[in-house]
Scaffold this motif. Structure first.
Motif, PDB file in Angstrom:
ATOM      1  N   ASN A  44       0.830  -1.192   0.000  1.00 39.73           N
ATOM      2  CA  ASN A  44       0.000   0.000   0.000  1.00 39.73           C
ATOM      3  C   ASN A  44       0.875   1.257   0.000  1.00 39.73           C
ATOM      4  N   GLN A  45       1.889   1.287   0.849  1.00 44.14           N
ATOM      5  CA  GLN A  45       2.797   2.434   0.896  1.00 44.14           C
ATOM      6  C   GLN A  45       3.523   2.620  -0.426  1.00 44.14           C
ATOM      7  N   ARG A  46       3.979   1.520  -1.015  1.00 41.18           N
ATOM      8  CA  ARG A  46       4.693   1.595  -2.295  1.00 41.18           C
ATOM      9  C   ARG A  46       3.783   2.146  -3.387  1.00 41.18           C
ATOM     10  N   LEU A  47       2.547   1.675  -3.419  1.00 37.80           N
ATOM     11  CA  LEU A  47       1.609   2.136  -4.437  1.00 37.80           C
ATOM     12  C   LEU A  47       1.224   3.599  -4.240  1.00 37.80           C
ATOM     13  N   ILE A  58       1.780   6.537  -6.953  1.00 42.79           N
ATOM     14  CA  ILE A  58       0.710   7.444  -7.374  1.00 42.79           C
ATOM     15  C   ILE A  58       1.146   8.893  -7.191  1.00 42.79           C
ATOM     16  N   GLY A  59       1.801   9.168  -6.076  1.00 44.40           N
ATOM     17  CA  GLY A  59       2.304  10.522  -5.843  1.00 44.40           C
ATOM     18  C   GLY A  59       3.296  10.947  -6.911  1.00 44.40           C
ATOM     19  N   LEU A  70       2.481  14.222 -13.960  1.00 46.28           N
ATOM     20  CA  LEU A  70       1.341  14.748 -14.716  1.00 46.28           C
ATOM     21  C   LEU A  70       1.237  16.260 -14.572  1.00 46.28           C
ATOM     22  N   LYS A  71       1.490  16.774 -13.381  1.00 44.52           N
ATOM     23  CA  LYS A  71       1.421  18.222 -13.173  1.00 44.52           C
ATOM     24  C   LYS A  71       2.546  18.932 -13.913  1.00 44.52           C
TER      25      LYS A  71
END
Length: 68
Positions: free
Chosen positions: A46-49, A53-54, A60-61
């Motif tokens: 979960n932390q890795r994902l 995503i971050g 993307l920004k």
């Protein structure tokens, strides 16, 4: 057993299928470190994902509109 299955709204055949699966595969839980180890693996994933995503959001920004 019938009363217990009725109370939990499952069929007796479903109970016996689950029981047989547990008896066949239950020991595998302990071979892999038990439920706590599984939870820890999930937390790490979960932390890795979330980190991935971050990173993707930052990319993307940076490239906002460049792909249009």
């Amino acid at each position: 057993m019938a009363e217990l299955c009725t109370r939990h709204q499952i069929s007796q055949s479903q109970y016996y299928q689950w029981r047989d699966r547990l008896l066949q595969n239950g020991s595998k839980v302990f071979e892999q470190g038990g439920p706590q180890a599984g939870e820890e693996r999930l937390r790490r994933d979960n932390q890795r994902l979330k980190a991935l995503i971050g990173e993707l959001n930052v990319e993307l920004k940076k490239n906002d509109g460049a792909w249009l």
